[in-house]
Design a protein around this motif. Structure first.
Motif: not given
Length: 190
Positions: A19-27
């Protein structure tokens, strides 16, 4: 089972599918996620393993700092990056009130979740599922990933019941990017 683990030793889901690399969870990596039970990159105590893995299936204590004030909700995803599958195995998925800054041991159980914690579906059932890697497969990394979300997740597309949602459905429902995120990796082998 040790033979199967040895045969699959080189089969790993991999870091890139977390999940760390999912685009919606970048930050920004602004959440400082810790546990009194283990440090980042170190072995997890057996009590936190699943029953088949020699433990009591007790979720570890977690604390964090750095939650942005404008956070509507926190999303916790625990995944095994070394599972011998095409994608990391989901060990816990939970939505957490942004006012919380800690979880006591056992707070992620399906029947024992803490106030302000909404546990969702894991890879098998609901709530925290402790490490149970195949014997002989080697060390597994369990990534505890915490994300501060701009908007709360109250429903997901294609699933009428949030508790039945799969990880990918939840990730697609995130109105990303994350306001902040933090990660803690624990190691377990048998």
């Amino acid at each position: 089972m040790a033979t199967l683990g040895t045969l699959l030793k080189n089969k790993r889901a991999g870091e890139t599918h977390l999940a760390w690399h999912h685009p919606n969870l970048s930050g920004p990596d602004a959440l400082d996620l810790r546990s009194a039970d283990f440090r980042h990159g170190e072995p997890m105590p057996a009590v936190h393993a699943g029953r088949r893995g020699g433990g009591r299936n007790l979720s570890p204590a977690l604390t964090w700092t750095g939650t942005p004030q404008e956070s509507a909700q926190l999303l916790l995803v625990v995944e095994d990056a070394d599972a011998p599958t095409s994608r990391p195995f989901v060990h816990c998925l939970a939505l957490i009130s942004p006012e919380r800054q800690e979880l006591l041991p056992g707070a992620l159980g399906a029947d024992t979740s803490a106030e302000g914690v909404h546990v969702l579906r894991s890879g098998m059932g609901r709530g925290y599922l402790g490490p149970q890697p195949l014997k002989g497969h080697g060390e597994h990394r369990y990534a505890f990933q915490l994300f501060a979300l701009r908007t709360a997740i109250t429903s997901v597309p294609r699933r009428p019941n949030l508790e039945a949602a799969r990880l990918r459905d939840v990730l697609d429902a995130v109105g990303g990017p994350a306001l902040a995120r933090g990660r803690l990796d624990g190691i377990y082998a048998r």
